[in-house]
Scaffold this motif. Structure first.
Motif, PDB file in Angstrom:
ATOM      1  N   LEU A 120       0.832  -1.209   0.000  1.00 60.24           N
ATOM      2  CA  LEU A 120       0.000   0.000   0.000  1.00 60.24           C
ATOM      3  C   LEU A 120       0.864   1.255   0.000  1.00 60.24           C
ATOM      4  CD1 LEU A 120      -2.694  -0.921   2.688  1.00 60.24           C
ATOM      5  CD2 LEU A 120      -3.003  -0.852   0.202  1.00 60.24           C
ATOM      6  N   PRO A 121       0.421   2.278  -0.726  1.00 61.97           N
ATOM      7  CA  PRO A 121       1.145   3.560  -0.677  1.00 61.97           C
ATOM      8  C   PRO A 121       0.954   4.227   0.687  1.00 61.97           C
ATOM      9  CG  PRO A 121      -0.533   3.550  -2.429  1.00 61.97           C
ATOM     10  CD  PRO A 121      -0.659   2.275  -1.676  1.00 61.97           C
ATOM     11  N   SER A 122       1.911   5.036   1.078  1.00 62.88           N
ATOM     12  CA  SER A 122       1.835   5.764   2.337  1.00 62.88           C
ATOM     13  C   SER A 122       0.573   6.638   2.365  1.00 62.88           C
ATOM     14  CB  SER A 122       3.076   6.641   2.471  1.00 62.88           C
ATOM     15  OG  SER A 122       3.042   7.331   3.683  1.00 62.88           O
ATOM     16  N   GLY A 123      -0.082   6.665   3.527  1.00 60.88           N
ATOM     17  CA  GLY A 123      -1.290   7.468   3.691  1.00 60.88           C
ATOM     18  C   GLY A 123      -2.579   6.733   3.372  1.00 60.88           C
ATOM     19  N   THR A 124      -2.494   5.514   2.854  1.00 58.92           N
ATOM     20  CA  THR A 124      -3.692   4.744   2.515  1.00 58.92           C
ATOM     21  C   THR A 124      -4.392   4.275   3.781  1.00 58.92           C
ATOM     22  OG1 THR A 124      -2.638   3.945   0.498  1.00 58.92           O
ATOM     23  CG2 THR A 124      -4.568   2.723   1.279  1.00 58.92           C
ATOM     24  N   LYS A 125      -5.708   4.499   3.836  1.00 56.41           N
ATOM     25  CA  LYS A 125      -6.523   4.002   4.954  1.00 56.41           C
ATOM     26  C   LYS A 125      -7.158   2.689   4.518  1.00 56.41           C
ATOM     27  CE  LYS A 125      -7.253   8.556   6.666  1.00 56.41           C
ATOM     28  NZ  LYS A 125      -7.760   9.278   7.730  1.00 56.41           N
TER      29      LYS A 125
ATOM     30  N   ILE B 155       4.560  -3.796  14.707  1.00 60.35           N
ATOM     31  CA  ILE B 155       4.339  -3.445  13.300  1.00 60.35           C
ATOM     32  C   ILE B 155       4.320  -1.928  13.284  1.00 60.35           C
ATOM     33  CG2 ILE B 155       2.720  -3.515  11.366  1.00 60.35           C
ATOM     34  CD1 ILE B 155       1.810  -6.244  12.354  1.00 60.35           C
ATOM     35  N   ASP B 156       5.369  -1.343  12.734  1.00 56.55           N
ATOM     36  CA  ASP B 156       5.529   0.099  12.873  1.00 56.55           C
ATOM     37  C   ASP B 156       5.287   0.889  11.592  1.00 56.55           C
ATOM     38  OD1 ASP B 156       7.772  -0.737  11.537  1.00 56.55           O
ATOM     39  OD2 ASP B 156       9.204   0.104  12.954  1.00 56.55           O
ATOM     40  N   ASN B 157       4.825   0.231  10.533  1.00 60.20           N
ATOM     41  CA  ASN B 157       4.544   0.958   9.297  1.00 60.20           C
ATOM     42  C   ASN B 157       3.060   1.302   9.163  1.00 60.20           C
ATOM     43  OD1 ASN B 157       3.627  -1.631   8.824  1.00 60.20           O
ATOM     44  ND2 ASN B 157       4.401  -1.745   6.720  1.00 60.20           N
ATOM     45  N   VAL B 158       2.312   1.087  10.240  1.00 60.93           N
ATOM     46  CA  VAL B 158       0.862   1.293  10.235  1.00 60.93           C
ATOM     47  C   VAL B 158       0.444   1.876  11.574  1.00 60.93           C
ATOM     48  CG1 VAL B 158      -1.335   0.010  10.286  1.00 60.93           C
ATOM     49  CG2 VAL B 158       0.404  -0.623   8.645  1.00 60.93           C
TER      50      VAL B 158
ATOM     51  N   MET C 288     -12.092  -2.183  12.734  1.00 64.08           N
ATOM     52  CA  MET C 288     -10.885  -1.388  12.990  1.00 64.08           C
ATOM     53  C   MET C 288     -10.281  -0.913  11.676  1.00 64.08           C
ATOM     54  SD  MET C 288      -8.766   0.014  15.009  1.00 64.08           S
ATOM     55  CE  MET C 288      -9.159  -0.646  16.603  1.00 64.08           C
ATOM     56  N   TRP C 289      -9.931   0.364  11.628  1.00 66.49           N
ATOM     57  CA  TRP C 289      -9.309   0.968  10.449  1.00 66.49           C
ATOM     58  C   TRP C 289      -7.870   1.327  10.772  1.00 66.49           C
ATOM     59  CZ3 TRP C 289     -11.124   1.862   5.509  1.00 66.49           C
ATOM     60  CH2 TRP C 289     -12.454   1.466   5.290  1.00 66.49           C
ATOM     61  N   TYR C 290      -7.045   1.252   9.753  1.00 66.38           N
ATOM     62  CA  TYR C 290      -5.616   1.524   9.864  1.00 66.38           C
ATOM     63  C   TYR C 290      -5.205   2.515   8.788  1.00 66.38           C
ATOM     64  CZ  TYR C 290      -5.763  -2.850  12.508  1.00 66.38           C
ATOM     65  OH  TYR C 290      -6.076  -3.816  13.407  1.00 66.38           O
ATOM     66  N   GLU C 291      -4.038   3.131   9.010  1.00 67.61           N
ATOM     67  CA  GLU C 291      -3.462   3.992   7.979  1.00 67.61           C
ATOM     68  C   GLU C 291      -1.999   3.601   7.807  1.00 67.61           C
ATOM     69  OE1 GLU C 291      -2.510   8.685   7.085  1.00 67.61           O
ATOM     70  OE2 GLU C 291      -4.105   8.164   8.499  1.00 67.61           O
ATOM     71  N   ARG C 292      -1.620   3.409   6.551  1.00 70.45           N
ATOM     72  CA  ARG C 292      -0.230   3.053   6.213  1.00 70.45           C
ATOM     73  C   ARG C 292       0.619   4.307   6.358  1.00 70.45           C
ATOM     74  NH1 ARG C 292       4.439   1.557   4.912  1.00 70.45           N
ATOM     75  NH2 ARG C 292       4.916   0.172   3.186  1.00 70.45           N
ATOM     76  N   LYS C 293       1.713   4.210   7.097  1.00 72.52           N
ATOM     77  CA  LYS C 293       2.615   5.350   7.286  1.00 72.52           C
ATOM     78  C   LYS C 293       3.455   5.561   6.039  1.00 72.52           C
ATOM     79  CE  LYS C 293       3.325   4.907  12.260  1.00 72.52           C
ATOM     80  NZ  LYS C 293       4.328   4.656  13.285  1.00 72.52           N
TER      81      LYS C 293
END
Length: 157
Positions: free
Chosen positions: A99-104, A138-141, A152-157
Motif C-alpha cells: 500500500l502507498p503511504s497514507g492509505t486508509k 508493526i511500525d509501518n501502520v 478497525m481501520w488503519y493507515e499506512r505510514k
C-alpha cells in the motif's frame, strides 16, 4: 451438548457418588473446551508445552517481532510447513507492505474477495494484527479507530 445436560449429568453423578463418572464428566467438559470451531468444522486442539531459557525466549521474540508475529505464531510458522493461520497473516503483511503511504484500510477490504477464510481465522487475524500494531511491533501502520460497524481501520505510514 448443552449446559443443562452437563448439569443433569453432574447432579446424577453426585447422587450416585461414582468418582469414575465425575472424572468422565470432567473429561467431556475438558474435551469440549479444547476444540477449535472454524467455519462449522470442529478441529481438535493439542496443547504443546515448550520450556525455554530466558535467552532462548528473547531470541524467539526478537525473530517473531521482526515478522510482526506473536511467539506462538512464529514457532508454528517455522515448524509447520502449511500453517493455515500464518499463510493468511503473511498475506496480510504483504498486502499492507504494497500500500502507498497514507492509505486508509481495514483488513476485510484489503482481502476483498479473498475474505473467505473461517470466522475463527478472521477474528484471530484481526486481533493479532491489531495487538502487534498497538504495541508498535508493526511500525509501518497506525490504528485510526473503529467505525460504526465496529471494524478497525488503519493507515499506512
Amino acid at each position: 451438548m448443552e449446559s443443562s445436560f452437563y448439569l443433569f449429568l453432574f447432579v446424577n453423578i453426585i447422587q450416585r457418588k461414582y468418582i469414575d463418572n465425575i472424572l468422565f464428566l470432567i473429561y467431556i467438559i475438558f474435551q469440549k473446551q479444547n476444540n477449535i470451531y472454524m467455519g462449522g468444522i470442529v478441529l481438535e486442539k493439542v496443547n504443546v508445552q515448550l520450556l525455554l531459557t530466558q535467552e532462548e525466549y528473547e531470541s524467539l521474540k526478537k525473530n517473531a517481532d521482526k515478522q510482526g508475529l506473536t511467539v506462538p505464531c512464529y514457532i508454528k510458522s517455522v515448524v509447520l510447513e502449511d500453517d493455515y493461520f500464518y499463510g493468511f497473516y503473511k498475506k496480510l503483511l504483504d498486502k499492507v507492505e504494497q500500500l502507498p503511504s497514507g492509505t486508509k484500510f481495514n483488513i476485510k477490504a484489503l482481502f476483498g474477495v479473498e475474505w473467505t477464510m473461517p470466522k475463527g481465522i478472521k477474528l484471530t487475524l484481526g486481533r493479532t494484527y491489531f495487538n502487534r500494531v498497538d504495541k508498535g511491533i508493526i511500525d509501518n501502520v497506525i490504528a485510526t479507530g473503529k467505525d460504526s460497524s465496529n471494524v478497525m481501520w488503519y493507515e499506512r505510514k
